[in-house]
Design a protein around this motif. Structure first.
Motif, short mmCIF file in Angstrom:
data_model
loop_
_atom_site.label_atom_id
_atom_site.label_comp_id
_atom_site.label_asym_id
_atom_site.label_seq_id
_atom_site.Cartn_x
_atom_site.Cartn_y
_atom_site.Cartn_z
N THR A 19 74.64 52.98 77.32
CA THR A 19 74.74 52.27 78.59
C THR A 19 75.15 53.21 79.72
N SER A 20 75.62 54.40 79.35
CA SER A 20 76.02 55.40 80.34
C SER A 20 75.60 56.79 79.84
N PRO A 21 74.29 57.10 79.94
CA PRO A 21 73.81 58.38 79.43
C PRO A 21 74.49 59.56 80.14
N ASP A 22 74.79 60.61 79.39
CA ASP A 22 75.36 61.80 80.00
C ASP A 22 74.24 62.77 80.40
N SER A 23 74.60 63.86 81.02
CA SER A 23 73.62 64.82 81.52
C SER A 23 72.74 65.37 80.41
N ASN A 24 73.32 65.66 79.25
CA ASN A 24 72.54 66.20 78.14
C ASN A 24 71.48 65.21 77.69
N LEU A 25 71.82 63.94 77.63
CA LEU A 25 70.87 62.92 77.21
C LEU A 25 69.73 62.80 78.22
N TYR A 26 70.06 62.73 79.51
CA TYR A 26 69.01 62.69 80.53
C TYR A 26 68.14 63.93 80.49
N TYR A 27 68.76 65.09 80.35
CA TYR A 27 68.01 66.36 80.29
C TYR A 27 66.97 66.30 79.17
N ASN A 28 67.40 65.90 77.99
CA ASN A 28 66.48 65.84 76.85
C ASN A 28 65.37 64.82 77.06
N HIS A 29 65.68 63.70 77.66
CA HIS A 29 64.66 62.68 77.91
C HIS A 29 63.67 63.13 78.99
N ILE A 30 64.13 63.86 79.98
CA ILE A 30 63.20 64.40 80.99
C ILE A 30 62.24 65.36 80.33
N LEU A 31 62.77 66.29 79.53
CA LEU A 31 61.89 67.27 78.87
C LEU A 31 60.91 66.59 77.91
N ALA A 32 61.35 65.51 77.25
CA ALA A 32 60.50 64.81 76.30
C ALA A 32 59.52 63.85 76.99
N GLY A 33 59.69 63.64 78.29
CA GLY A 33 58.83 62.70 78.99
C GLY A 33 59.10 61.26 78.61
N ASN A 34 60.33 60.98 78.18
CA ASN A 34 60.71 59.64 77.76
C ASN A 34 61.14 58.83 78.98
N HIS A 35 60.18 58.16 79.59
CA HIS A 35 60.37 57.36 80.80
C HIS A 35 60.67 58.21 82.03
N PHE A 36 60.35 59.50 81.95
CA PHE A 36 60.46 60.42 83.08
C PHE A 36 59.20 61.26 83.14
N THR A 37 58.82 61.65 84.35
CA THR A 37 57.83 62.69 84.56
C THR A 37 58.59 63.89 85.08
N GLN A 38 58.45 65.03 84.40
CA GLN A 38 59.17 66.22 84.84
C GLN A 38 58.54 66.78 86.11
N VAL A 39 59.38 67.14 87.06
CA VAL A 39 58.96 67.75 88.32
C VAL A 39 59.25 69.24 88.19
N THR A 40 58.21 70.07 88.28
CA THR A 40 58.39 71.51 88.08
C THR A 40 58.04 72.33 89.32
N ASN A 41 57.58 71.68 90.38
CA ASN A 41 57.19 72.39 91.59
C ASN A 41 58.03 71.90 92.76
N ILE A 42 58.52 72.82 93.54
CA ILE A 42 59.41 72.51 94.66
C ILE A 42 58.79 71.51 95.63
N ALA A 43 57.48 71.58 95.83
CA ALA A 43 56.80 70.70 96.80
C ALA A 43 56.73 69.25 96.32
N THR A 140 53.69 80.25 93.71
CA THR A 140 53.29 79.02 93.02
C THR A 140 54.16 77.81 93.32
N GLY A 141 55.38 78.03 93.79
CA GLY A 141 56.31 76.92 94.02
C GLY A 141 57.04 76.48 92.78
N ALA A 142 56.81 77.17 91.64
CA ALA A 142 57.49 76.81 90.40
C ALA A 142 59.00 77.01 90.55
#
Length: 179
Positions: A19-43, A140-142
């Motif tokens: 119910t209160s995910p920590d930074s590590n949990l969010y980080y892993n879910h972003i990388l896994a694409g679990n309900h997140f789309t990773q943003v890799t370009n500054i633009a 590239t803006g990466a």
């Protein structure tokens, strides 16, 4: 997330196992694409995106517990300041977070937890708005790295030193239109 998307604590627990995910949990879910789309370009960074700095472990000891911020707008190009890295451009990212560590003392890139723009008074820990500095490949803006503040001489962190990811929440539950 609850306010932005109208999720309950139960929804959050169903999506990410807490119910209160920590930074590590969010980080892993972003990388896994679990309900997140990773943003890799500054633009591509936009208001509402989540920047998560992962926890750091050394010799079995957690040295840094991580941090999560919400972008309140796009990253804006700035004039380079130290530290400067060849082949990169620097950007100020407006954020909202809760912290006990000030995001610098700058008259232009203020941390709202300083009264009077940090000229007087004492920093008050807790929720507020501020800026972080991002580095991106000049061609590239990466995304290449970040500093905690937009002040000269801030410590630069590369993804290999202190991993981070930026993610955009994707639709997690069906809407009435989907049913």
């Amino acid at each position: 997330m609850k306010t932005q998307s109208g999720y309950s604590s139960g929804d959050i627990a169903q999506l990410w196992g807490s119910t209160s995910p920590d930074s590590n949990l969010y980080y892993n879910h972003i990388l896994a694409g679990n309900h997140f789309t990773q943003v890799t370009n500054i633009a591509d960074i936009a208001a509402g995106d989540i920047m998560v700095i992962d926890e750091v472990w050394e010799n079995g000891v957690r040295k840094y517990s991580g941090h999560t911020v919400i972008a309140t707008g796009p990253a804006e190009p700035i004039t380079a300041m130290n530290p400067v890295y060849s082949g990169t451009l620097q950007y100020a990212l407006p954020i909202a977070d809760a912290t006990s560590s000030v995001h610098g003392c700058s008259s232009f890139y203020e941390d709202s937890r300083w009264p009077d723009g940090c000229t007087t008074g004492t920093f008050t820990a807790g929720p507020g708005t501020a800026f972080m500095r991002l580095y991106a490949d000049a061609t590239t803006g990466a995304l290449e790295g970040y500093t905690w503040s937009v002040t000269s001489g801030g410590t630069y962190y590369s993804p290999s030193k202190r991993p981070y990811a930026i993610g955009r929440l994707t639709s997690c539950f069906p809407t009435p239109d989907d049913v």
